[in-house]
Design an enzyme around this catalytic site. Structure first.
Site, PDB file in Angstrom:
ATOM      1  N   ASP A  17      -2.745  -2.139   7.196  1.00 46.00           N
ATOM      2  CA  ASP A  17      -1.614  -2.375   6.295  1.00 46.00           C
ATOM      3  C   ASP A  17      -2.083  -2.042   4.881  1.00 46.00           C
ATOM      4  O   ASP A  17      -3.058  -2.627   4.398  1.00 46.00           O
ATOM      5  CB  ASP A  17      -1.226  -3.857   6.408  1.00 46.00           C
ATOM      6  CG  ASP A  17      -0.061  -4.233   5.521  1.00 46.00           C
ATOM      7  OD1 ASP A  17       0.259  -3.496   4.571  1.00 46.00           O
ATOM      8  OD2 ASP A  17       0.518  -5.301   5.780  1.00 46.00           O
ATOM      9  N   ILE A  18      -1.401  -1.132   4.234  1.00 49.31           N
ATOM     10  CA  ILE A  18      -1.880  -0.675   2.922  1.00 49.31           C
ATOM     11  C   ILE A  18      -1.864  -1.792   1.875  1.00 49.31           C
ATOM     12  O   ILE A  18      -2.654  -1.771   0.938  1.00 49.31           O
ATOM     13  CB  ILE A  18      -1.077   0.567   2.460  1.00 49.31           C
ATOM     14  CG1 ILE A  18      -1.895   1.343   1.425  1.00 49.31           C
ATOM     15  CG2 ILE A  18       0.298   0.199   1.929  1.00 49.31           C
ATOM     16  CD1 ILE A  18      -1.442   2.762   1.215  1.00 49.31           C
ATOM     17  N   GLY A  39      10.466   0.087   4.374  1.00 52.49           N
ATOM     18  CA  GLY A  39       9.158   0.562   4.824  1.00 52.49           C
ATOM     19  C   GLY A  39       8.031   0.116   3.920  1.00 52.49           C
ATOM     20  O   GLY A  39       7.971  -1.031   3.459  1.00 52.49           O
ATOM     21  N   VAL A  40       7.143   1.058   3.641  1.00 50.53           N
ATOM     22  CA  VAL A  40       5.938   0.721   2.876  1.00 50.53           C
ATOM     23  C   VAL A  40       6.303   0.295   1.449  1.00 50.53           C
ATOM     24  O   VAL A  40       5.650  -0.578   0.860  1.00 50.53           O
ATOM     25  CB  VAL A  40       4.932   1.899   2.923  1.00 50.53           C
ATOM     26  CG1 VAL A  40       5.370   3.078   2.095  1.00 50.53           C
ATOM     27  CG2 VAL A  40       3.549   1.438   2.531  1.00 50.53           C
ATOM     28  N   ASP A  41       7.346   0.876   0.910  1.00 51.24           N
ATOM     29  CA  ASP A  41       7.813   0.529  -0.440  1.00 51.24           C
ATOM     30  C   ASP A  41       8.170  -0.964  -0.508  1.00 51.24           C
ATOM     31  O   ASP A  41       7.721  -1.695  -1.407  1.00 51.24           O
ATOM     32  CB  ASP A  41       9.045   1.405  -0.740  1.00 51.24           C
ATOM     33  CG  ASP A  41       9.410   1.465  -2.204  1.00 51.24           C
ATOM     34  OD1 ASP A  41       8.736   0.820  -3.025  1.00 51.24           O
ATOM     35  OD2 ASP A  41      10.395   2.164  -2.534  1.00 51.24           O
ATOM     36  N   GLY A 126       8.184   8.210   7.478  1.00 58.91           N
ATOM     37  CA  GLY A 126       8.979   7.100   8.000  1.00 58.91           C
ATOM     38  C   GLY A 126      10.456   7.428   7.894  1.00 58.91           C
ATOM     39  O   GLY A 126      10.942   8.367   8.540  1.00 58.91           O
TER      40      GLY A 126
END
Ligand code: ADP
Length: 181
Positions: A17-18, A39-41, A126
């Site tokens: 996980d970033i 998502g990642v954002d 994604g």
């Protein structure tokens, strides 16, 4: 945690996980508004806390293929580099060039700030729909070429959020890093 090292120890892929990476900067796959997304954002904004959004509001968005930097606030990473990929259509609308530009601009900003360790998610793969099999070689080659010209960055980590993505990096990273240019 699974890891794969390239022949150059500078570039590695891990599964994880970033938001949990203790690096100088993590890169965010943002949208042009820089005001948060899915998502990642979304994960980065949740982990960094509301001050991140407050700083992003002052940036007036970001062009596709470009990047902007903010502090990391509650993250382990001191900085967040926000970059904006292109939504995949068919590959004939500049998607590849702009994806490479996301990596280059993020690394340029990191180098300008003197940052040594940078973690990337798989930008555009994604919600933006870039096929992972096409995006991964672009990501690896672009980072490899940048690091060949720039010696200040010590490590780039590709953070793979799922097994399938990590498997692709596990296969392609040693292969591409061992290619002569
Ligand atoms: P985009 O809109 O650029 O496609 P997404 O956030 O939808 O951005 O997805 C980009 C990549 O980030 C995908 O591979 C997705 O699996 C991955 N991802 C999502 N959450 C995380 C996370 N917490 N850490 C690392 N990667 C993540």
């Amino acid at each position: 945690m699974n890891t794969v090292n390239g022949t150059s120890k500078k570039i590695v892929a891990i599964q994880g996980d970033i938001t949990q990476q203790a690096v100088d900067a993590i890169v965010n796959a943002a949208n042009k508004s820089l005001l948060g997304g899915s998502g990642v954002d979304g994960a980065i904004h949740r982990a960094a806390g509301p001050e991140l959004l407050a700083q992003c509001r002052l940036l007036n968005g970001c062009e596709t293929g470009d990047a902007k930097i903010t502090k990391g606030y509650n993250l382990l990473a001191k900085w967040v580099i926000h970059t904006v990929g292109l939504i995949w259509r068919d590959g004939n609308h500049g998607e590849k060039k702009l994806l490479a530009s996301c990596y280059v601009r993020s690394l340029e900003i990191a180098a300008e700030k003197g940052l040594k360790t940078i973690a990337f998610p798989a930008i555009s793969t994604g919600v933006y729909g870039f096929p992972v099999e096409l995006a991964t070689p672009i990501a690896i080659r672009t980072v490899k070429e940048f690091l060949q010209k720039n010696s200040s960055i010590q490590q780039v980590i590709f953070v793979c959020f799922n097994d399938q993505l990590f498997e692709i990096y596990r296969q392609l990273l040693p292969q591409i890093l061992s290619e002569s240019n």
